[in-house]
Design a protein around this motif. Structure first.
Motif, short mmCIF file in Angstrom:
data_model
loop_
_atom_site.label_atom_id
_atom_site.label_comp_id
_atom_site.label_asym_id
_atom_site.label_seq_id
_atom_site.Cartn_x
_atom_site.Cartn_y
_atom_site.Cartn_z
N LEU A 228 0.86 -1.19 0.00
CA LEU A 228 0.00 0.00 0.00
C LEU A 228 0.89 1.23 0.00
CD1 LEU A 228 -2.57 -1.23 2.64
CD2 LEU A 228 -3.14 -0.59 0.30
N VAL A 229 0.64 2.16 -0.90
CA VAL A 229 1.55 3.29 -1.04
C VAL A 229 1.49 4.21 0.18
CG1 VAL A 229 1.48 3.28 -3.56
CG2 VAL A 229 -0.17 4.70 -2.30
N PRO A 230 2.64 4.68 0.67
CA PRO A 230 2.66 5.68 1.72
C PRO A 230 2.44 7.08 1.18
CG PRO A 230 4.89 5.04 1.19
CD PRO A 230 3.99 4.18 0.34
N THR A 231 2.55 7.23 -0.13
CA THR A 231 2.38 8.50 -0.81
C THR A 231 2.33 8.23 -2.31
OG1 THR A 231 3.52 10.56 -1.46
CG2 THR A 231 4.88 8.80 -0.58
N ALA A 232 1.66 9.11 -3.05
CA ALA A 232 1.60 8.95 -4.51
C ALA A 232 2.94 9.25 -5.17
CB ALA A 232 0.52 9.86 -5.10
N GLU A 233 3.91 9.73 -4.40
CA GLU A 233 5.28 9.85 -4.92
C GLU A 233 5.73 8.52 -5.52
OE1 GLU A 233 9.75 9.79 -2.98
OE2 GLU A 233 8.06 10.46 -1.76
N VAL A 234 5.34 7.41 -4.88
CA VAL A 234 5.77 6.10 -5.34
C VAL A 234 5.27 5.83 -6.75
CG1 VAL A 234 5.62 3.61 -4.91
CG2 VAL A 234 5.90 5.20 -2.98
N THR A 235 3.99 6.02 -6.97
CA THR A 235 3.41 5.68 -8.28
C THR A 235 3.78 6.72 -9.34
OG1 THR A 235 1.37 6.71 -7.46
CG2 THR A 235 1.50 4.31 -7.43
N LEU A 236 3.69 7.99 -9.01
CA LEU A 236 3.97 9.03 -10.01
C LEU A 236 5.41 8.95 -10.49
CD1 LEU A 236 2.08 12.10 -8.49
CD2 LEU A 236 1.34 10.63 -10.37
N THR A 237 6.35 8.80 -9.56
CA THR A 237 7.76 8.76 -9.95
C THR A 237 8.06 7.51 -10.75
OG1 THR A 237 8.25 9.90 -7.86
CG2 THR A 237 10.12 9.03 -9.09
N ASN A 238 7.47 6.37 -10.36
CA ASN A 238 7.75 5.11 -11.04
C ASN A 238 7.12 5.02 -12.43
OD1 ASN A 238 9.30 2.77 -9.62
ND2 ASN A 238 8.23 3.86 -7.97
N LEU A 239 6.29 5.97 -12.80
CA LEU A 239 5.79 5.98 -14.17
C LEU A 239 6.94 6.11 -15.17
CD1 LEU A 239 2.62 8.25 -13.83
CD2 LEU A 239 2.67 5.79 -14.28
N ALA A 240 8.08 6.65 -14.71
CA ALA A 240 9.24 6.82 -15.58
C ALA A 240 10.21 5.65 -15.49
CB ALA A 240 9.97 8.11 -15.22
N ARG A 363 17.89 4.15 -9.19
CA ARG A 363 17.27 2.93 -8.66
C ARG A 363 16.26 2.36 -9.64
NH1 ARG A 363 17.76 3.20 -2.52
NH2 ARG A 363 16.02 1.75 -2.36
N MET A 364 15.55 3.23 -10.36
CA MET A 364 14.49 2.75 -11.26
C MET A 364 14.86 2.86 -12.74
SD MET A 364 11.67 5.81 -10.90
CE MET A 364 11.57 5.61 -9.13
N ASN A 365 16.10 3.30 -13.01
CA ASN A 365 16.60 3.41 -14.38
C ASN A 365 15.70 4.30 -15.24
OD1 ASN A 365 18.47 2.96 -16.44
ND2 ASN A 365 17.41 1.15 -17.20
N ALA A 366 15.48 5.53 -14.77
CA ALA A 366 14.67 6.52 -15.49
C ALA A 366 15.62 7.55 -16.11
CB ALA A 366 13.69 7.20 -14.54
N ARG A 367 15.63 7.62 -17.44
CA ARG A 367 16.62 8.45 -18.12
C ARG A 367 15.98 9.34 -19.19
NH1 ARG A 367 20.59 4.02 -20.33
NH2 ARG A 367 18.60 2.89 -20.51
N PHE A 368 16.80 10.30 -19.66
CA PHE A 368 16.38 11.15 -20.78
C PHE A 368 17.52 11.21 -21.78
CE2 PHE A 368 18.78 14.13 -18.25
CZ PHE A 368 19.32 15.04 -19.16
N ARG A 369 17.15 11.46 -23.04
CA ARG A 369 18.12 11.59 -24.11
C ARG A 369 18.37 13.08 -24.36
NH1 ARG A 369 15.83 8.50 -27.11
NH2 ARG A 369 17.12 6.61 -26.93
N PRO A 370 19.60 13.57 -24.14
CA PRO A 370 19.88 15.00 -24.31
C PRO A 370 19.56 15.48 -25.72
CG PRO A 370 21.69 13.92 -23.16
CD PRO A 370 20.78 12.82 -23.65
N PRO A 376 22.20 8.64 -22.98
CA PRO A 376 21.11 8.99 -22.07
C PRO A 376 21.64 9.26 -20.66
CG PRO A 376 20.49 7.11 -23.41
CD PRO A 376 21.96 7.34 -23.66
N GLU A 377 21.01 10.21 -19.97
CA GLU A 377 21.37 10.58 -18.60
C GLU A 377 20.19 10.32 -17.68
OE1 GLU A 377 22.84 14.57 -18.30
OE2 GLU A 377 23.74 14.51 -20.31
N PHE A 378 20.47 10.19 -16.41
CA PHE A 378 19.39 10.01 -15.44
C PHE A 378 18.65 11.33 -15.24
CE2 PHE A 378 22.24 6.51 -14.09
CZ PHE A 378 21.33 5.47 -14.19
N VAL A 379 17.30 11.24 -15.18
CA VAL A 379 16.51 12.42 -14.86
C VAL A 379 16.71 12.76 -13.38
CG1 VAL A 379 14.75 11.88 -16.59
CG2 VAL A 379 14.45 11.07 -14.24
N HIS A 380 16.32 13.96 -13.01
CA HIS A 380 16.24 14.33 -11.61
C HIS A 380 14.78 14.27 -11.20
CE1 HIS A 380 20.27 16.45 -10.53
NE2 HIS A 380 20.46 15.34 -11.20
#
Length: 430
Positions: A228-240, A363-370, A376-380
């Protein structure tokens, strides 16, 4: 999560940054595991090369009819193949050890975060508004008659136990109005994309944002394995998670209103009365994904978005930057926004807005292409409450209380309450 290559390059600096968070040095142990892992990998590669060479020589011996040499070389191939398997398994074991060790370490603080051990060392950045001077003794939210009429802690205890509440009548409607108001402001004025997400997630999602493995006891897990999520930070961030997006698609700014669940295992005995610290509560959560160059400005923008809700509600608040000893596990820098609660006579957190740098993205391998090309680099990633709905309800009740036990609600909520602006001591919205 941290980059082992960066640790290899500057182990002393890594330990010094962790020490600011009160953490013991770890670089020597991590580099030892890393060296063992690399040695096993090299040994496996050497064994594989010997296996391949022996295989080629065996083929040549077979071709020229040298059966004795062929049998000896075939035995060597079998031996080297087994050695490769052993070395690869050993390398995987060391890699798992290293990964688990890195996952347990908190983010490194930004250089401009103040040093300190607890909330007493946080640094105030600014204040807005003036706490109301009531001409009567201020009550806490659960003592205000208008609110008490719609907050049933006994019924909640019968259903679920301690740290739950049943909201009824005007309180339930005010709670819903606050969430709708926050969403409308963030969507219409702040340009966030409304997003609806599940509240049950897989373990890797909790791992991606840093709730696991270190803080599993603070969350709830179902028998089927979902968390059970402690905050929607978990789901929103993991969309990437696992994605590579184009730089032109950033920043990505999202907002979600969800139920949140926390066991509060680390807060035993704190705030046991009223609604301040519940196992089940609601938040309107903001998450941004951006490039490294833009993350500092995005942090300031998100902080202003959260403060703006309080300004519109007319609630006095202050913003502090958390010291190194008070920051959350995944944060690089955090602004806490604290609202004035007359009933407690103090400031209480109603939002935390954090920038995590690439800590979660790695940790989740979320990146962007410059845009200019290149690897590709990791997003912030950044997250913040905009706001905690239950705590906003508490603030509205305590700041709007009158001597006769009524509550005057902020004008901006009137459109969500059928034009009504007052809750009587009996709990009626008028």
């Amino acid at each position: 999560m941290h980059d082992i290559r960066a640790l290899r390059d500057a182990p002393e600096a890594f330990d010094a940054a962790l020490a600011r968070r009160g953490h013991a040095p770890v670089s020597a142990d991590l580099l030892s595991i890393d060296a063992a892992r690399r040695a096993r990998i090299q040994a496996a590669e050497e064994a594989r090369a010997a296996q391949n060479a022996a295989s080629r020589e065996a083929g040549a011996a077979k071709g020229r009819g040298d059966e004795d040499m062929f049998l000896r070389l075939r035995a060597l191939v079998t031996e080297k193949k087994a050695e490769v398997t052993r070395m690869e398994e050993a390398a995987r074991a060391e890699d798992d050890r290293l990964t688990q060790a890195l996952l347990s370490l908190p983010n490194l603080p930004h250089p401009d975060v103040p040093d300190g051990t607890d909330e007493a060392d946080n640094v105030e950045l600014r204040r807005w508004g003036t706490p109301p001077e009531l001409a009567f003794p201020a009550r806490e939210h659960f003592e205000v008659p208008a609110a008490a009429a719609g907050m049933d802690f006994a019924a909640a205890a019968k259903l679920s136990g301690a740290r739950f509440v049943v909201l009824k009548g005007a309180m339930a409607r005010l709670h819903r109005a606050l969430a709708q108001f926050m969403l409308d402001v963030h969507i219409t004025d702040n340009g966030l994309e409304e997003t609806w997400t599940p509240v049950l997630v897989r373990e890797e999602a909790m791992l991606g944002t840093g709730q696991l493995p270190k803080f599993g006891e603070d969350s709830y897990q179902t028998r089927e394995g979902w968390w059970l999520v402690p905050t929607a930070e978990v789901t929103l961030t993991n969309l990437a998670a696992g994605e590579i997006v184009e730089e032109a698609a950033l920043p990505r700014r999202m907002v979600a209103h969800t139920q949140c669940f926390r066991s509060e295992a680390g807060s035993a005995g704190r705030d046991t009365r009223g609604m301040l610290r519940q196992h089940q509560f609601e938040k309107v959560e903001m998450v941004s994904l951006t490039t490294p160059d833009a993350s500092a400005a995005e942090h300031a923008r998100m902080t202003d978005c959260a403060e703006g809700i309080l300004r519109r509600l007319g609630l006095a608040h202050r913003t502090v930057v958390l010291c190194t000893g008070d920051m959350g596990f995944g944060a690089r820098r955090t602004h806490d926004i604290e609202v004035w609660l007359p009933g407690q006579g103090t400031w209480r957190e109603i939002s935390s807005v954090s920038t995590c740098g690439e800590f979660q993205a790695r940790r989740m391998n979320a990146r962007f292409r410059p845009a200019g090309g290149g690897k590709p680099e990791f997003v912030h990633t950044l997250n913040g409450s905009g706001l905690a709905v239950g705590r906003a309800l508490i603030a509205v009740v305590e700041n709007g209380q009158t001597e006769d036990g009524a509550v005057v609600v902020p004008d901006v909520l009137a459109p969500y309450l059928g034009g009504k602006r007052r809750i009587t001591p009996e709990g009626e919205l008028v």
